[in-house]
Design a protein around this motif. Structure first.
Motif, PDB file in Angstrom:
ATOM      1  N   GLY A  89      -1.414 -18.003 -38.083  1.00 56.65           N
ATOM      2  CA  GLY A  89      -1.339 -17.616 -36.741  1.00 56.65           C
ATOM      3  C   GLY A  89      -2.802 -17.837 -36.220  1.00 56.65           C
ATOM      4  N   ASP A  90      -4.003 -18.037 -37.024  1.00 57.98           N
ATOM      5  CA  ASP A  90      -5.396 -18.117 -36.896  1.00 57.98           C
ATOM      6  C   ASP A  90      -5.518 -19.600 -36.072  1.00 57.98           C
ATOM      7  OD1 ASP A  90      -6.310 -15.775 -37.658  1.00 57.98           O
ATOM      8  OD2 ASP A  90      -7.319 -16.647 -39.369  1.00 57.98           O
ATOM      9  N   TRP A  91      -6.590 -19.472 -34.997  1.00 58.85           N
ATOM     10  CA  TRP A  91      -6.691 -20.870 -34.344  1.00 58.85           C
ATOM     11  C   TRP A  91      -8.095 -21.354 -35.058  1.00 58.85           C
ATOM     12  CZ3 TRP A  91      -4.930 -23.503 -29.863  1.00 58.85           C
ATOM     13  CH2 TRP A  91      -3.866 -23.049 -29.376  1.00 58.85           C
ATOM     14  N   VAL A  92      -8.229 -22.818 -35.608  1.00 65.77           N
ATOM     15  CA  VAL A  92      -9.325 -23.383 -35.935  1.00 65.77           C
ATOM     16  C   VAL A  92      -9.836 -24.532 -35.362  1.00 65.77           C
ATOM     17  CG1 VAL A  92     -10.166 -24.264 -38.242  1.00 65.77           C
ATOM     18  CG2 VAL A  92      -8.441 -22.206 -38.374  1.00 65.77           C
ATOM     19  N   LEU A  93     -11.075 -24.702 -35.338  1.00 64.50           N
ATOM     20  CA  LEU A  93     -11.753 -25.822 -34.713  1.00 64.50           C
ATOM     21  C   LEU A  93     -12.461 -26.599 -35.573  1.00 64.50           C
ATOM     22  CD1 LEU A  93     -13.339 -26.125 -30.978  1.00 64.50           C
ATOM     23  CD2 LEU A  93     -14.392 -26.924 -32.801  1.00 64.50           C
ATOM     24  N   THR A  94     -12.282 -27.810 -35.814  1.00 65.18           N
ATOM     25  CA  THR A  94     -13.156 -28.681 -36.546  1.00 65.18           C
ATOM     26  C   THR A  94     -13.782 -29.781 -35.858  1.00 65.18           C
ATOM     27  OG1 THR A  94     -11.134 -30.121 -37.252  1.00 65.18           O
ATOM     28  CG2 THR A  94     -11.541 -28.256 -38.488  1.00 65.18           C
ATOM     29  N   GLN A  95     -14.627 -30.348 -36.051  1.00 63.18           N
ATOM     30  CA  GLN A  95     -15.518 -31.296 -35.321  1.00 63.18           C
ATOM     31  C   GLN A  95     -15.485 -32.722 -36.102  1.00 63.18           C
ATOM     32  OE1 GLN A  95     -19.351 -29.602 -35.111  1.00 63.18           O
ATOM     33  NE2 GLN A  95     -18.682 -27.978 -33.653  1.00 63.18           N
ATOM     34  N   GLY A  96     -15.158 -33.786 -35.257  1.00 55.65           N
ATOM     35  CA  GLY A  96     -15.203 -35.016 -35.714  1.00 55.65           C
ATOM     36  C   GLY A  96     -13.957 -35.477 -37.029  1.00 55.65           C
ATOM     37  N   THR A  97     -14.421 -36.674 -37.721  1.00 51.70           N
ATOM     38  CA  THR A  97     -13.343 -36.915 -38.572  1.00 51.70           C
ATOM     39  C   THR A  97     -14.263 -37.115 -39.862  1.00 51.70           C
ATOM     40  OG1 THR A  97     -13.943 -39.340 -38.038  1.00 51.70           O
ATOM     41  CG2 THR A  97     -11.992 -38.022 -37.016  1.00 51.70           C
ATOM     42  N   GLY A  98     -15.269 -36.358 -40.100  1.00 55.45           N
ATOM     43  CA  GLY A  98     -16.010 -36.488 -41.555  1.00 55.45           C
ATOM     44  C   GLY A  98     -15.060 -35.687 -42.639  1.00 55.45           C
ATOM     45  N   GLY A  99     -15.709 -35.833 -43.841  1.00 53.25           N
ATOM     46  CA  GLY A  99     -14.646 -35.097 -45.169  1.00 53.25           C
ATOM     47  C   GLY A  99     -14.597 -33.665 -44.976  1.00 53.25           C
ATOM     48  N   VAL A 100     -15.685 -33.012 -44.319  1.00 54.95           N
ATOM     49  CA  VAL A 100     -15.535 -31.451 -44.444  1.00 54.95           C
ATOM     50  C   VAL A 100     -14.250 -31.175 -43.349  1.00 54.95           C
ATOM     51  CG1 VAL A 100     -16.371 -29.283 -43.667  1.00 54.95           C
ATOM     52  CG2 VAL A 100     -17.677 -30.853 -45.193  1.00 54.95           C
ATOM     53  N   SER A 101     -14.402 -31.864 -42.074  1.00 55.11           N
ATOM     54  CA  SER A 101     -13.641 -31.735 -40.892  1.00 55.11           C
ATOM     55  C   SER A 101     -12.169 -32.062 -41.293  1.00 55.11           C
ATOM     56  CB  SER A 101     -13.915 -32.382 -39.784  1.00 55.11           C
ATOM     57  OG  SER A 101     -15.260 -32.190 -39.519  1.00 55.11           O
ATOM     58  N   LEU A 102     -11.895 -33.195 -42.082  1.00 50.51           N
ATOM     59  CA  LEU A 102     -10.723 -33.584 -42.425  1.00 50.51           C
ATOM     60  C   LEU A 102      -9.946 -32.628 -43.565  1.00 50.51           C
ATOM     61  CD1 LEU A 102     -10.732 -37.323 -42.761  1.00 50.51           C
ATOM     62  CD2 LEU A 102      -9.865 -36.123 -40.795  1.00 50.51           C
ATOM     63  N   SER A 103     -10.671 -32.203 -44.399  1.00 52.78           N
ATOM     64  CA  SER A 103     -10.304 -31.303 -45.318  1.00 52.78           C
ATOM     65  C   SER A 103      -9.939 -30.005 -44.486  1.00 52.78           C
ATOM     66  CB  SER A 103     -11.295 -30.996 -46.507  1.00 52.78           C
ATOM     67  OG  SER A 103     -11.701 -32.307 -46.860  1.00 52.78           O
ATOM     68  N   GLY A 104     -10.913 -29.522 -43.669  1.00 44.80           N
ATOM     69  CA  GLY A 104     -10.664 -28.174 -43.121  1.00 44.80           C
ATOM     70  C   GLY A 104      -9.271 -28.199 -42.287  1.00 44.80           C
ATOM     71  N   ILE A 105      -8.973 -29.343 -41.616  1.00 44.30           N
ATOM     72  CA  ILE A 105      -7.682 -29.332 -41.070  1.00 44.30           C
ATOM     73  C   ILE A 105      -6.472 -29.232 -42.020  1.00 44.30           C
ATOM     74  CG2 ILE A 105      -6.155 -30.996 -40.075  1.00 44.30           C
ATOM     75  CD1 ILE A 105      -8.438 -32.397 -38.764  1.00 44.30           C
ATOM     76  N   GLN A 106      -6.687 -29.788 -43.235  1.00 40.12           N
ATOM     77  CA  GLN A 106      -5.404 -29.777 -44.288  1.00 40.12           C
ATOM     78  C   GLN A 106      -5.432 -28.139 -44.646  1.00 40.12           C
ATOM     79  OE1 GLN A 106      -7.291 -32.830 -46.914  1.00 40.12           O
ATOM     80  NE2 GLN A 106      -5.135 -33.737 -46.488  1.00 40.12           N
ATOM     81  N   VAL A 107      -6.736 -27.571 -44.858  1.00 45.01           N
ATOM     82  CA  VAL A 107      -6.540 -26.474 -45.666  1.00 45.01           C
ATOM     83  C   VAL A 107      -6.096 -25.307 -44.633  1.00 45.01           C
ATOM     84  CG1 VAL A 107      -8.142 -24.311 -46.525  1.00 45.01           C
ATOM     85  CG2 VAL A 107      -8.702 -26.705 -47.238  1.00 45.01           C
ATOM     86  N   ALA A 108      -6.351 -25.239 -43.509  1.00 44.64           N
ATOM     87  CA  ALA A 108      -5.872 -24.717 -42.397  1.00 44.64           C
ATOM     88  C   ALA A 108      -4.672 -24.915 -41.994  1.00 44.64           C
ATOM     89  CB  ALA A 108      -6.959 -24.807 -40.887  1.00 44.64           C
ATOM     90  N   ALA A 132      -2.567 -22.964 -44.595  1.00 43.87           N
ATOM     91  CA  ALA A 132      -2.398 -21.772 -44.545  1.00 43.87           C
ATOM     92  C   ALA A 132      -1.656 -21.103 -43.199  1.00 43.87           C
ATOM     93  CB  ALA A 132      -3.842 -21.073 -44.277  1.00 43.87           C
ATOM     94  N   GLY A 133      -1.182 -22.183 -42.301  1.00 45.11           N
ATOM     95  CA  GLY A 133      -0.376 -21.855 -41.179  1.00 45.11           C
ATOM     96  C   GLY A 133      -1.154 -21.436 -39.830  1.00 45.11           C
ATOM     97  N   ALA A 134      -2.307 -22.048 -39.970  1.00 40.80           N
ATOM     98  CA  ALA A 134      -3.071 -21.862 -38.754  1.00 40.80           C
ATOM     99  C   ALA A 134      -3.034 -22.869 -37.782  1.00 40.80           C
ATOM    100  CB  ALA A 134      -4.555 -21.930 -39.009  1.00 40.80           C
ATOM    101  N   THR A 135      -3.288 -22.729 -36.330  1.00 40.61           N
ATOM    102  CA  THR A 135      -3.243 -23.802 -35.584  1.00 40.61           C
ATOM    103  C   THR A 135      -4.510 -24.466 -35.553  1.00 40.61           C
ATOM    104  OG1 THR A 135      -1.855 -22.697 -34.165  1.00 40.61           O
ATOM    105  CG2 THR A 135      -3.074 -24.563 -32.931  1.00 40.61           C
ATOM    106  N   VAL A 136      -4.738 -25.993 -35.631  1.00 34.43           N
ATOM    107  CA  VAL A 136      -5.918 -26.414 -35.890  1.00 34.43           C
ATOM    108  C   VAL A 136      -6.279 -27.490 -34.688  1.00 34.43           C
ATOM    109  CG1 VAL A 136      -7.433 -27.910 -37.493  1.00 34.43           C
ATOM    110  CG2 VAL A 136      -5.379 -26.692 -38.282  1.00 34.43           C
ATOM    111  N   LYS A 137      -7.456 -27.387 -34.105  1.00 34.25           N
ATOM    112  CA  LYS A 137      -8.019 -28.507 -33.371  1.00 34.25           C
ATOM    113  C   LYS A 137      -9.323 -29.135 -33.825  1.00 34.25           C
ATOM    114  CE  LYS A 137     -11.004 -29.395 -30.982  1.00 34.25           C
ATOM    115  NZ  LYS A 137     -11.973 -30.529 -31.034  1.00 34.25           N
ATOM    116  N   PRO A 138      -9.001 -30.415 -33.927  1.00 34.09           N
ATOM    117  CA  PRO A 138      -8.319 -31.544 -33.645  1.00 34.09           C
ATOM    118  C   PRO A 138      -7.382 -31.645 -34.677  1.00 34.09           C
ATOM    119  CG  PRO A 138     -10.178 -32.419 -34.645  1.00 34.09           C
ATOM    120  CD  PRO A 138     -10.410 -30.879 -34.648  1.00 34.09           C
TER     121      PRO A 138
END
Length: 327
Positions: A162-181, A184-190
């Motif tokens: 249910g959390d909302w998560v914002l990541t920036q760009g398409t680098g390794g950390v950002s793409l991994s952040g999208i997957q991890v979030a 966990a059932g979060a809503t991710v942007k982008p």
């Protein structure tokens, strides 16, 4: 007489005044490195853009996966035949990080992973997820673990469904952040949910905030760009939310004052990758949730390391750039 192309060497890894057993390395692990993945840090160091200490000369590279070929008599963490990944900081075993651990980065402070074989202390290795191959596992050391630390590192603020998560760009950390979030059932942007082009929308912080329920803002923001975008992250963060400062891609003389964290009633947290304990937790989650790293389609050879560096520097990649070491 032909010049030698290889050499052998002993390594003294600890002091023992009573014998010469330290030459044998009771806790040493011989690893055949199969693959190494690159981070922006690896490119920044030879360009003179890395803001932390390095000790020249050194073997570059921090991220790797390899097969354990032999172990010292007191090694219990890995066994012959295991696939293992290196830590980013060899002495960062648990949190909080110590000054000693912060100064023990592979491929900067000490010799890293861009080599065919290496001897590591067993404390500096973790078993790779069984669900990943060598190429995939080689990407875990820095980017995914940093994203894991960002979202789970503060126990009281750990990501939840249910959390909302914002990541920036398409680098390794950002793409991994999208997957991890997402796992966990979060809503991710982008990602699949919302995408904002910061070049077309300079004031992206307010635009992103408007996407959240009742415009309340994001629970977590992975700030990978640095000073150049922190102002917008502050505009997008939720009250009591967490901005994790990870990168330094967009340095800027203009940056919001520290007291803006009070104005926005949020936590601004800097992190340095993650600990061995977190690495092991992440690997269990990777196997359980079947998370597969995003890897660029171009896999480089050991002889083409310079090409791999230039390829990533030119931003031609999508996902992690990997160099295959072993045939």
């Amino acid at each position: 007489m032909a010049l030698p192309s290889t050499t052998r060497a002993w390594s003294i890894r600890e002091i023992n005044k009573d014998s010469f057993d330290s030459l044998l390395g009771d806790h040493d692990v011989l690893v055949q490195i199969e693959a190494v993945s690159l981070n922006y840090r690896d490119l920044a160091i030879p360009k003179g853009l890395y803001p932390f200490a390095i000790n020249l000369p050194f073997v570059p590279g921090s991220d790797s996966a390899g097969i354990v070929l032999a172990v010292g008599p007191k090694v219990i963490r890995v066994a012959k035949g295991d696939r293992a990944c290196t830590l980013f900081n060899e002495h960062h075993l648990t949190n909080p990080i110590t000054p000693e651990a912060a100064e023990s980065g592979f491929g900067g402070a000490i010799d890293g992973t861009l080599r065919e074989y290496a001897v590591f202390g067993d404390h500096a290795l973790v078993k790779a997820p069984t669900s990943l191959n060598a190429i995939e596992a080689s990407t875990l050391t820095c980017a995914p673990l940093t994203a894991w630390n960002a979202l789970y590192g503060l126990q009281s603020k750990a990501i939840k469904a249910g959390d909302w998560v914002l990541t920036q760009g398409t680098g390794g950390v950002s793409l991994s952040g999208i997957q991890v979030a997402a796992a966990a059932g979060a809503t991710v942007k982008p990602g699949a949910t919302h995408i904002i082009n910061y070049k077309e929308t300079p004031n992206w912080g307010e635009v992103a905030r408007a996407l959240t329920p009742e415009g309340a803002g994001f629970d977590h923001i992975l700030e990978v760009s640095g000073a150049g975008s922190l102002e917008q992250s502050l505009k997008a963060i939720k009250l009591e939310g967490v901005i994790t400062i990870i990168g330094f891609l967009a340095p800027s003389e203009k940056q919001p004052p520290l007291m803006d964290a009070l104005k926005h009633v949020c936590i601004v947290r800097g992190i340095f990758v993650g600990s061995r304990q977190q690495f092991e937790e992440m690997n269990r989650a990777i196997d359980s949730a079947k998370i597969y790293p995003v890897i660029d389609s171009n896999i480089f050879s050991f002889d083409d390391v310079k090409k791999a560096y230039q390829y990533q520097w030119d931003q031609k990649h999508f996902g992690k750039v990997v160099i295959k070491i072993a045939n």
